[in-house]
Design a protein around this motif. Sequence first.
Motif, PDB file in Angstrom:
ATOM      1  N   THR A   1       0.840  -1.140  -0.015  1.00  0.00           N
ATOM      2  CA  THR A   1       0.214   0.069  -0.192  1.00  0.00           C
ATOM      3  C   THR A   1       0.776   1.142   0.142  1.00  0.00           C
ATOM      4  N   ILE A   2       0.396   2.036  -0.943  1.00  0.00           N
ATOM      5  CA  ILE A   2       1.433   3.539  -1.130  1.00  0.00           C
ATOM      6  C   ILE A   2       0.451   4.526  -0.759  1.00  0.00           C
ATOM      7  N   SER A   3       0.941   5.631  -0.189  1.00  0.00           N
ATOM      8  CA  SER A   3       0.285   6.962   0.046  1.00  0.00           C
ATOM      9  C   SER A   3      -0.086   7.616  -1.196  1.00  0.00           C
ATOM     10  N   GLN A   4      -0.755   8.730  -0.976  1.00  0.00           N
ATOM     11  CA  GLN A   4      -1.034   9.474  -2.512  1.00  0.00           C
ATOM     12  C   GLN A   4       0.162  10.070  -2.895  1.00  0.00           C
ATOM     13  N   GLY A   5       1.051  10.770  -2.247  1.00  0.00           N
ATOM     14  CA  GLY A   5       2.405  11.376  -2.461  1.00  0.00           C
ATOM     15  C   GLY A   5       3.315  10.424  -3.104  1.00  0.00           C
ATOM     16  N   GLU A   6       3.195   9.313  -2.554  1.00  0.00           N
ATOM     17  CA  GLU A   6       4.205   8.197  -3.111  1.00  0.00           C
ATOM     18  C   GLU A   6       3.725   7.701  -4.678  1.00  0.00           C
ATOM     19  N   ALA A   7       2.173   7.899  -4.649  1.00  0.00           N
ATOM     20  CA  ALA A   7       1.431   7.333  -6.000  1.00  0.00           C
ATOM     21  C   ALA A   7       2.029   8.615  -6.858  1.00  0.00           C
ATOM     22  N   SER A   8       1.989   9.893  -6.481  1.00  0.00           N
ATOM     23  CA  SER A   8       2.142  11.087  -7.228  1.00  0.00           C
ATOM     24  C   SER A   8       3.689  10.697  -8.019  1.00  0.00           C
ATOM     25  N   ARG A   9       4.879  10.507  -7.026  1.00  0.00           N
ATOM     26  CA  ARG A   9       6.043  10.283  -7.498  1.00  0.00           C
ATOM     27  C   ARG A   9       6.124   9.012  -8.296  1.00  0.00           C
ATOM     28  N   LEU A  10       5.397   8.103  -8.345  1.00  0.00           N
ATOM     29  CA  LEU A  10       5.513   6.782  -8.964  1.00  0.00           C
ATOM     30  C   LEU A  10       4.936   7.252 -10.348  1.00  0.00           C
ATOM     31  N   LEU A  11       3.779   7.866 -10.310  1.00  0.00           N
ATOM     32  CA  LEU A  11       3.346   7.911 -11.693  1.00  0.00           C
ATOM     33  C   LEU A  11       3.888   9.084 -12.545  1.00  0.00           C
ATOM     34  N   LYS A  12       4.784   9.631 -11.909  1.00  0.00           N
ATOM     35  CA  LYS A  12       5.685  10.800 -12.611  1.00  0.00           C
ATOM     36  C   LYS A  12       6.956   9.982 -13.449  1.00  0.00           C
ATOM     37  N   SER A  13       6.998   8.823 -13.005  1.00  0.00           N
ATOM     38  CA  SER A  13       8.232   8.075 -13.763  1.00  0.00           C
ATOM     39  C   SER A  13       8.009   7.574 -15.146  1.00  0.00           C
ATOM     40  N   GLU A  14       9.084   7.258 -15.671  1.00  0.00           N
ATOM     41  CA  GLU A  14       8.961   7.198 -17.225  1.00  0.00           C
ATOM     42  C   GLU A  14       8.281   6.053 -17.849  1.00  0.00           C
ATOM     43  N   GLY A  15       7.431   5.227 -16.992  1.00  0.00           N
ATOM     44  CA  GLY A  15       6.920   4.365 -17.599  1.00  0.00           C
ATOM     45  C   GLY A  15       5.431   4.779 -17.976  1.00  0.00           C
ATOM     46  N   LEU A  16       4.528   4.013 -18.504  1.00  0.00           N
ATOM     47  CA  LEU A  16       3.032   4.072 -18.835  1.00  0.00           C
ATOM     48  C   LEU A  16       2.220   3.627 -17.498  1.00  0.00           C
ATOM     49  N   LEU A  17       1.989   4.669 -16.670  1.00  0.00           N
ATOM     50  CA  LEU A  17       1.342   4.233 -15.380  1.00  0.00           C
ATOM     51  C   LEU A  17       0.094   4.822 -15.338  1.00  0.00           C
ATOM     52  N   VAL A  18      -0.856   4.034 -14.810  1.00  0.00           N
ATOM     53  CA  VAL A  18      -2.359   4.793 -14.772  1.00  0.00           C
ATOM     54  C   VAL A  18      -3.040   4.002 -13.429  1.00  0.00           C
ATOM     55  N   VAL A  19      -3.758   4.575 -12.923  1.00  0.00           N
ATOM     56  CA  VAL A  19      -4.570   3.973 -11.770  1.00  0.00           C
ATOM     57  C   VAL A  19      -5.967   3.522 -12.302  1.00  0.00           C
ATOM     58  N   VAL A  20      -6.448   2.215 -11.648  1.00  0.00           N
ATOM     59  CA  VAL A  20      -7.676   1.761 -12.015  1.00  0.00           C
ATOM     60  C   VAL A  20      -8.150   1.259 -10.348  1.00  0.00           C
ATOM     61  N   ASP A  21      -9.009   1.629 -10.307  1.00  0.00           N
ATOM     62  CA  ASP A  21      -9.912   1.375  -8.965  1.00  0.00           C
ATOM     63  C   ASP A  21      -8.923   1.024  -7.825  1.00  0.00           C
ATOM     64  N   GLY A  22      -8.032   2.089  -7.475  1.00  0.00           N
ATOM     65  CA  GLY A  22      -7.119   2.238  -6.562  1.00  0.00           C
ATOM     66  C   GLY A  22      -5.866   1.305  -6.573  1.00  0.00           C
ATOM     67  N   LEU A  23      -5.834   0.909  -8.001  1.00  0.00           N
ATOM     68  CA  LEU A  23      -4.367   0.061  -8.107  1.00  0.00           C
ATOM     69  C   LEU A  23      -3.634   0.771  -8.938  1.00  0.00           C
ATOM     70  N   VAL A  24      -2.490   0.893  -8.980  1.00  0.00           N
ATOM     71  CA  VAL A  24      -1.324   1.570  -9.889  1.00  0.00           C
ATOM     72  C   VAL A  24      -1.128   0.553 -10.890  1.00  0.00           C
ATOM     73  N   ILE A  25      -1.245   0.737 -12.366  1.00  0.00           N
ATOM     74  CA  ILE A  25      -0.969  -0.405 -13.153  1.00  0.00           C
ATOM     75  C   ILE A  25      -0.033   0.272 -14.020  1.00  0.00           C
ATOM     76  N   ASP A  26       0.878  -0.704 -14.497  1.00  0.00           N
ATOM     77  CA  ASP A  26       1.995  -0.542 -15.214  1.00  0.00           C
ATOM     78  C   ASP A  26       1.648  -1.063 -16.950  1.00  0.00           C
ATOM     79  N   LEU A  27       1.317  -0.262 -17.789  1.00  0.00           N
ATOM     80  CA  LEU A  27       0.916  -0.447 -18.971  1.00  0.00           C
ATOM     81  C   LEU A  27       2.192  -0.203 -20.015  1.00  0.00           C
ATOM     82  N   THR A  28       3.476   0.033 -19.454  1.00  0.00           N
ATOM     83  CA  THR A  28       4.490   0.258 -20.400  1.00  0.00           C
ATOM     84  C   THR A  28       4.585  -1.001 -21.488  1.00  0.00           C
TER      85      THR A  28
END
Length: 86
Positions: free
Chosen positions: A1-28
């Motif tokens: 489980t990660i916080s919204q702040g951690e999610a924000s940093r993760l979503l800024k990464s180079e991969g193609l990341l999205v959120v679906v139903d509270g899960l961070v999904i790597d679509l790269t």
Amino acid sequence: TISQGEASRLLKSEGLLVVVDGLVIDLTDYKWEHPGGSKLLEQYRGRDVSYFFRGSRTHSNYAVKIVESLAIAKLSTPTVQDMYII
């Protein structure tokens, strides 16, 4: 489980990341296999796409299983609706 702040940093990464139903999904790697094409997925990079995945279009059980298999993290808060990072 990660916080919204951690999610924000993760979503800024180079991969193609999205959120679906509270899960961070790597679509790269999956973007090339997506029936709608990679450009469709690219336009939602860094966003909560739960509405598009669950609400506006019908996705098969198979698609749901693919998304679940691509999850790399779970948000501690249920959603980051309309979060756009990049």
